[in-house]
Design a protein around this motif. Structure first.
Motif, PDB file in Angstrom:
ATOM      1  N   VAL A 155       0.991  -1.313   0.283  1.00 10.79           N
ATOM      2  CA  VAL A 155       0.180   0.192   0.322  1.00 10.79           C
ATOM      3  C   VAL A 155       0.798   1.740   0.060  1.00 10.79           C
ATOM      4  O   VAL A 155       1.824   1.641   0.896  1.00 10.79           O
ATOM      5  CB  VAL A 155      -1.037  -0.156   1.124  1.00 10.79           C
ATOM      6  N   ALA A 160      -2.543   5.732   1.699  1.00  9.37           N
ATOM      7  CA  ALA A 160      -3.409   5.935   2.722  1.00  9.37           C
ATOM      8  C   ALA A 160      -3.240   7.067   3.479  1.00  9.37           C
ATOM      9  O   ALA A 160      -4.607   6.972   4.203  1.00  9.37           O
ATOM     10  CB  ALA A 160      -2.049   5.220   3.901  1.00  9.37           C
ATOM     11  N   TYR A 178      -9.177   0.093   5.621  1.00  6.42           N
ATOM     12  CA  TYR A 178      -8.131  -1.082   5.349  1.00  6.42           C
ATOM     13  C   TYR A 178      -6.921  -0.968   5.161  1.00  6.42           C
ATOM     14  O   TYR A 178      -5.406  -1.497   5.563  1.00  6.42           O
ATOM     15  CB  TYR A 178      -8.651  -2.699   5.143  1.00  6.42           C
ATOM     16  N   ALA A 179      -6.763  -0.279   3.800  1.00 11.47           N
ATOM     17  CA  ALA A 179      -5.277   0.586   3.407  1.00 11.47           C
ATOM     18  C   ALA A 179      -4.832   1.211   4.497  1.00 11.47           C
ATOM     19  O   ALA A 179      -3.511   0.731   4.416  1.00 11.47           O
ATOM     20  CB  ALA A 179      -5.362   0.857   2.321  1.00 11.47           C
ATOM     21  N   LEU A 182      -3.360  -1.802   6.837  1.00 16.19           N
ATOM     22  CA  LEU A 182      -2.011  -2.698   5.938  1.00 16.19           C
ATOM     23  C   LEU A 182      -0.692  -1.882   6.048  1.00 16.19           C
ATOM     24  O   LEU A 182      -0.082  -2.136   5.359  1.00 16.19           O
ATOM     25  CB  LEU A 182      -2.756  -2.748   4.437  1.00 16.19           C
ATOM     26  N   TYR A 183      -1.035  -0.255   5.513  1.00 23.14           N
ATOM     27  CA  TYR A 183       0.404   0.441   5.306  1.00 23.14           C
ATOM     28  C   TYR A 183       1.288   0.405   6.659  1.00 23.14           C
ATOM     29  O   TYR A 183       2.044   0.251   6.241  1.00 23.14           O
ATOM     30  CB  TYR A 183      -0.169   1.683   4.688  1.00 23.14           C
TER      31      TYR A 183
END
Length: 289
Positions: A155, A160, A178-179, A182-183
């Protein structure tokens, strides 16, 4: 859908919960805190089959929201849970039917962390259940890039940051956020985004550091193959509670992954909920259903 209520208004956010009542009067209350890395989640995230089973076993159930990071930081999120418990114990009984002396706090993942943190407040829950939660926010698993998450598509930081809102928010589905998580896990920057630069003493946000003999009875449930929150977090929290003389149990889900209880057809998920019910019924001296 249940009855919606507001427990706090702050920063333009009305922090809401939804009550799913038991048929019994003055039944115990279970409060559910959703997961989502403190970054996403809604008050409607609680598994409906779990709600039904808790109701069937004689519990009122409410699922609540709290301000989310990175728009709000750890001090504000802690304040929300603190204020929630104060409201539940003092003001809520005038409008909601439940036994204020039997309030259990259940949380999953980041919600499990917040449930464990609540055991250190002046106004505490009467029992705590942590599904794959954690007792501190400074572990290497959060401060270093995660092998599990770095195996996923990368990501970019710009994506983000584009997802951060200009004002505080208390509800956001996983698809929208979610990104960000995840980042953070790919870069080992979760703590930077959650705590910010103003929090100098992170031990005040660590239940494993703050727990003492007044800590509520606690059930820890964790899969030993959790790829997100290490199983060792619950093992360490159990050791701390043992050292304090606090009633506690650790239920290990053999080969269990993160969020293993999402599938309520799975025998391990069913067993975990039944164990939760038994633990809470014992703590609250209820007739077993």
């Amino acid at each position: 859908m249940g009855e919606t209520f507001v427990y706090k208004e702050v920063d333009g956010c009305a922090l809401k919960g939804v009550l799913h009542p038991s048929l019994d009067t003055q039944a115990p209350l279970l409060i559910y805190l959703h997961g989502g890395g403190l970054i996403w989640g809604t008050r409607n995230d609680m598994n409906k089959k779990q709600i039904h089973r808790y109701n069937q076993a004689g519990f009122n159930v409410c699922s609540v929201e709290y301000r989310l990071a990175p728009e709000s930081k750890l001090p504000e999120i802690r304040d929300d849970i603190n204020d929630l418990l104060s409201w539940i114990k003092t003001e809520a009984p005038s409008t909601l039917d439940f036994d204020r002396t039997r309030v259990g706090l259940i949380g999953s993942s980041a919600g499990g962390y917040l449930a464990l943190l609540a055991g250190t407040f002046d106004t505490k829950p009467d029992a705590i259940v942590s599904f794959y939660g954690y007792g501190q926010v400074t572990g290497d698993w959060y401060r270093n890039p995660s092998p599990h998450f770095t195996s996923m598509p990368t990501v970019p930081e710009v994506l983000a940051k584009q997802l951060i809102q200009p004002t505080p928010l208390a509800s956001a589905p996983i698809e929208r956020r979610y990104a960000i998580y995840l980042y953070c896990r790919q870069q080992g920057e979760w703590l930077d985004w959650i705590a910010g630069s103003d929090v100098l003493d992170l031990s005040q946000y660590a239940p494993i550091e703050l727990a003492d003999s007044q800590y509520p009875a606690t059930l820890l449930i964790h899969g030993d193959k959790d790829e997100d929150v290490p199983y060792g977090e619950s093992v360490a929290m159990k050791a701390k509670l043992e050292s304090c003389g606090v009633t506690n149990e650790l239920m290990t889900i053999t080969k269990g992954k993160h969020n293993f209880d999402a599938n309520m057809e799975d025998p391990d998920a069913i067993r975990a909920i039944e164990n939760t019910i038994t633990f809470l019924q014992n703590q609250f001296s209820m007739n077993l259903n």
